[in-house]
Scaffold this active site. Structure first.
Site, PDB file in Angstrom:
ATOM      1  N   CYS A  42      22.559 -55.241  -0.711  1.00 24.11           N
ATOM      2  CA  CYS A  42      21.077 -54.901  -0.823  1.00 24.11           C
ATOM      3  C   CYS A  42      20.771 -54.378  -1.931  1.00 24.11           C
ATOM      4  O   CYS A  42      19.695 -54.814  -2.378  1.00 24.11           O
ATOM      5  CB  CYS A  42      20.906 -54.145   0.662  1.00 24.11           C
TER       6      CYS A  42
ATOM      7  N   CYS B 115      24.110 -50.473   2.285  1.00 22.47           N
ATOM      8  CA  CYS B 115      24.530 -51.729   1.969  1.00 22.47           C
ATOM      9  C   CYS B 115      24.617 -52.256   0.406  1.00 22.47           C
ATOM     10  O   CYS B 115      23.385 -52.129  -0.195  1.00 22.47           O
ATOM     11  CB  CYS B 115      23.565 -53.090   2.600  1.00 22.47           C
TER      12      CYS B 115
END
Length: 973
Positions: A35, A32
């Site tokens: 993230c 991600c």
């Protein structure tokens, strides 16, 4: 303050929730991009606000801890959840630093005794949400009252003079809830020409605030500056801020470090968002079956040089990469649209995206150009005469040789080259998921992996685990002992048993698998299949002595393959091959762990010792009339057993014991040690002892001169031969003198590449690289069977040097030279360092003029392969074996005068001085010389004090004597 806690199991998560008042959890994924962008911000907040048992920050990997993510309803990453006394009170979805900071500030106040319903009155924010919080009271002012009156009057007039009053009010500019049309980025249509109207609009969009007013308030300037700091951190795009904004930025944060690069805003990580790119024509896909029964698509890339050679052989001229490869790097605005908060940010990020795409496009063009040049060079090297009909093979030969190779590879290489390869296809070994990786991972989940890593480093020599079966590069000279935690160790703690599973088994499996593949190639499949087809036989029995169960897992892979082949032919029935498996494990804790995935296995605490045991018949009460049957094994894997023994007679005793356990009718003994000089010497000592004391000499080869034999270890010689890696049965050219050699540089060892499991990479401290290498020295011997081809060593070397390129019959692979170093590739020729069947280390040169096929195969050969296509020239290669046996300096004294000792009388005491004494090998350093000087001064002072005391005692005695004489004279008077 401590940082965030990485959750490794459900138990650790429940313990954290129950023992901490407030927990802020970051649910993330390694793949991600958002993230990764917000992770530093989350870590800073964790270090600032963490308090033991009050406030804790946790990071939960949704891929590794799917159960925790599913329980908390996590559907997008990143997701931040605030827990108060184990109950969810706030959820923030998306990488929104402002909302996260605000939520954490509120959560910290709960740790001081606040109520969640009073602090968190609104639902959590999501990515892209504004800063306003519905439900909060507004701050009334005169300006706000005037705006409300104007809005009311405007809506009234707009609805008064229209047919559809409701629609007119809804679309009126005075409607505060009217949906604005989406802003089209100024750069969406490409850069505008200088001086055009659209260029002026783009410039205005950068300089004007969102509301369209040219005059900026202090609040607007501060908002722009703070958003610029959040987005670009310590950098700034060129021309992003105007003079007023830049002055405020410089006053608040100081001047930026440099101009913003694409890497600073995560563009390289998320450049593929917004659609899938077209695959280049050197990519292929495979369907791999999963454990649950489904399939997943695996993409792999064909190397340019192989593609080039394949195309050259087919005669078609196809480009290595089509133009679609360059079109795949086209602009993809998905990431920019997702993170841009206003037109100004969108424009700046779009320019950075264009710069990144241009750089990527140029890099791809350079790679394609380089690949084309290399393919042309390979094509030139591979060109062959059209009259050569060597590749017109029969279907049976192609099927037999190409069982593990692709058809294209069989056509490009000589079949004898494929037969002589040391590594399999593919070269990299993958550890079995269901048989090894998954069971170990499940066992390690009970303990935090950081604790296992610390225990592994303590057991295996520190960072990088230098005393495990795999020695990291650069740690070979300082760590030349055996393994730090052998499986036959009697006592292991719980954490040491886990450290053994994580740090020992993966490299041990790779090395044993590599050796077993080579043994199977050299002996052929009949060695296994003949024993499996015997109905009266219980299959093959194998003993894993030293690999801790990894040898059994590797053996099962090979055994199941042969069993499946026999089942396809209808020669055997049943789902599992018969056989007995035994492993040596000394610790009860380790044995309990291995039992969870080594099924139908016998566990022994130590090696059976039949060498010093009786027949157990008649003389003992519980022996019975018949002698106890002794265990015999068809395969014994002796891994890391000899190096840990310092004395030669201990190694001899282990070898005798293993030899008595080996089946006399074709049993195979494999000895593996670590790849450094001491490990090679341990393997070479076993080989030397077997040839001198256990095996009969081969036909046509002289017997190795035998030194004085120990009568306790003397045995009657029997038939047998070395399977691998040696192709000679004489003295090893790298071990001509038995024992340890100081300064040894050349020694025989091999390597195997394998895919590291996640837990193993964390043991090594490098979680990004999953490709590992294990190096090892080994020897494999078969008992009871002599070599098939009994050619003398010098004759086999001559035939191999001439080459078997045009031979119709396949040569015995155990009579070919083996490469003991990686080939040296030069322009127009290849140099091979080989160990010949004659027992010499030679350097063979294969030029392009010798044979185009041989030159091509030599360039594609690997370290450890057997070479069958000959060479044009050869020279002897000097072997750097060091200064001979390291016996403490006795060899250096052989040519000196004999030592003499002179005994002298010094002050009534005897002293011995040695003449012609051996001088120190190394000169003393400055510190040592100073120490010696201080010792001499102190000794001189001691002698002087002793002399003074002696003189004083003499004087006192003389005075007493004079006083006594004076008293006696007085008495006489």
């Amino acid at each position: 303050m401590s940082g965030p806690i990485h959750i490794g199991s459900d138990g650790e998560w429940q313990s954290l929730l129950s023992g901490t008042t407030v927990v802020i959890a970051d649910f993330y994924a390694d793949w991600c991009g958002p993230c990764k962008m917000i992770a530093p911000h989350f870590e800073r907040l964790a270090k600032e606000h963490s308090r033991p048992k009050k406030v804790a920050f946790a990071k939960v990997n949704v891929d590794n801890q799917a159960n925790i993510a599913r329980t908390n309803g996590v559907t997008a990453m990143p997701t931040f959840v605030v827990f108060h006394n184990g109950t969810t009170v706030e959820t923030i979805r998306g990488a929104n630093p402002t909302a996260l900071t605000e939520a954490i500030t509120k959560a910290v106040s709960l740790s001081n005794g606040g109520k969640a319903e009073d602090v968190f009155k609104t639902p959590g924010r999501t990515l892209g949400g504004d800063g306003s919080v519905p439900g909060q009271g507004r701050h009334w002012s005169v300006t706000l009252l005037i705006n409300i009156i104007m809005m009311f009057v405007g809506l009234y007039l707009a609805s008064l003079f229209s047919i559809d009053s409701y629609k007119a009010a809804e679309q009126s500019m005075f409607n505060p809830k009217r949906q604005q049309p989406p802003l089209k980025p100024a750069s969406a249509a490409g850069p505008a020409p200088a001086g055009s109207a659209r260029a002026q609009q783009q410039s205005t969009a950068l300089q004007e605030p969102t509301g369209g007013s040219r005059s900026q308030s202090v609040e607007d300037i501060e908002k722009v500056v703070r958003e610029a700091k959040q987005r670009f951190r310590d950098t700034l795009p060129k021309g992003y801020l105007n003079e007023e904004e830049y002055a405020l930025y410089e006053r608040l944060y100081g001047p930026p470090l440099r101009e913003t690069a694409p890497e600073d805003v995560g563009i390289p990580t998320h450049a593929d968002m917004g659609g899938q790119s077209t695959r280049v024509n050197d990519e292929r896909t495979l369907l791999r079956q999963l454990e649950e029964g489904g399939f997943e698509e695996v993409t792999y890339r064909i190397p340019y040089q192989e593609s080039g050679v394949a195309e050259a052989s087919s005669g078609s001229e196809q480009p290595l990469a089509s133009d679609s490869a360059l079109e795949a790097i086209e602009e993809s605005p998905g990431y920019v649209d997702a993170v841009a908060r206003n037109p100004r940010e969108h424009e700046a990020l779009q320019r950075l995206m264009q710069d990144f795409k241009a750089a990527q496009k140029k890099q791809l063009e350079d790679e394609i150009a380089a690949a084309r040049e290399e393919a042309e060079a390979e094509q030139e090297a591979y060109e062959m005469d059209e009259e050569d009909d060597f590749f017109e093979e029969s279907e049976e030969t192609t099927a037999e040789l190409g069982r593990d190779m692709s058809l294209g590879e069989t056509r490009r290489f000589h079949p004898f080259t494929l037969q002589g390869r040391f590594h399999g296809s593919p070269v990299e070994i993958s550890l079995p998921q269901s048989g090894l990786v998954t069971p170990i991972r499940d066992l390690l989940d009970r303990t935090h992996l950081s604790h296992v890593k610390a225990a592994a480093e303590a057991a295996f020599g520190g960072q990088g685990l230098p005393t495990s079966p795999s020695t990291p590069e650069g740690r070979k000279n300082g760590q030349m002992g055996g393994v730090g935690l052998p499986p036959d160790q009697r006592h292991m703690t719980e954490i040491e048993a886990d450290a053994f599973l994580a740090g020992y088994l993966p490299p041990a499996y790779a090395s044993v698998t590599s050796v077993l593949r080579e043994v199977r190639k050299r002996l052929g499949s009949d060695w296994i299949q003949q024993r499996l087809k015997k109905k009266e036989n219980a299959g093959l029995s194998v003993l894993d002595a030293g690999a801790g169960g990894a040898g059994l897992v590797a053996w099962e892979q090979i055994l199941n393959t042969e069993w499946d082949l026999l089942r396809e032919k209808g020669e055997v029935t049943g789902s599992q091959p018969p056989g007995r498996k035994t492993v040596i494990t000394g610790s009860d804790r380790l044995r309990h762990r291995l039992k969870s995935f080594l099924h139908n296995t016998t566990f022994l605490p130590r090696l059976p010792d039949y060498e010093h045991s009786g027949e157990m018949q008649g003389e003992h009460l519980d022996a019975g009339n018949k002698p106890q049957p002794r265990k015999s094994y068809d395969l014994i894997i002796a891994s890391h057993l000899f190096l840990k023994e310092k004395q030669d007679h201990y190694r001899q005793a282990i070898l005798n014991n293993l030899w008595t356990l080996l089946n006399k009718d074709g049993g195979v003994l494999i000895v593996i040690e670590k790849a450094h000089p001491r490990g090679f010497e341990a393997v070479a000592h076993v080989r030397d002892t077997l040839l001198k004391q256990f095996l009969l000499p081969q036909n046509g080869e002289p017997s190795i001169p035998t030194e004085e034999l120990n009568p306790a270890f003397h045995k009657e010689r029997e038939a047998g031969h070395i399977i691998a890696p040696c192709t000679n049965h004489g003295t090893c050219p790298m071990y001509k003198e038995a024992g340890k050699s100081k300064g040894r540089k050349d020694y025989c060892y091999f390597n195997q590449r394998f895919t590291r499991p996640t837990f193993y990479t964390k043991m090594l401290g490098n979680s990004s690289n999953n490709q590992g290498d294990v190096e090892f020295s080994y020897v494999a011997i078969q008992r009871g069977c002599s070599k098939t081809d009994q050619l003398p060593g010098w004759k086999a070397t001559e035939l191999a040097f001439a080459g078997y390129k045009n031979s119709k019959e396949s040569p015995d692979m155990q009579t070919l030279p083996r490469m003991v170093l990686p080939p040296l590739k030069r322009k127009g020729h290849v140099t091979l360092d080989v160990c010949t069947p004659e027992g010499k280390i030679e350097r063979w040169t294969v030029p392009k003029s010798f044979s185009k096929l041989a030159y091509h195969d030599a360039r594609k050969s690997h370290w450890g392969d057997l070479w069958a296509l000959g060479a044009k020239t050869k020279v002897s290669r000097s072997v750097r074996v060091g200064s001979g046996v390291d016996d403490g300096g006795k060899r250096a004294e052989g040519g000196k005068k004999p030592r003499k000792v002179e005994i002298t009388m010094d002050g009534g005491r005897l002293s011995a001085n040695e003449k012609n004494a051996r001088k120190e090998r190394r000169t003393k350093g400055k510190r040592e010389r100073q120490t010696d000087l201080i010792k001499e001064i102190l000794e001189a002072e001691d002698l002087e004090e002793q002399e003074i005391e002696r003189e004083m005692d003499t004087e006192v005695e003389e005075e007493l004597k004079l006083e006594e004489e004076e008293k006696q004279r007085r008495r006489r008077r």
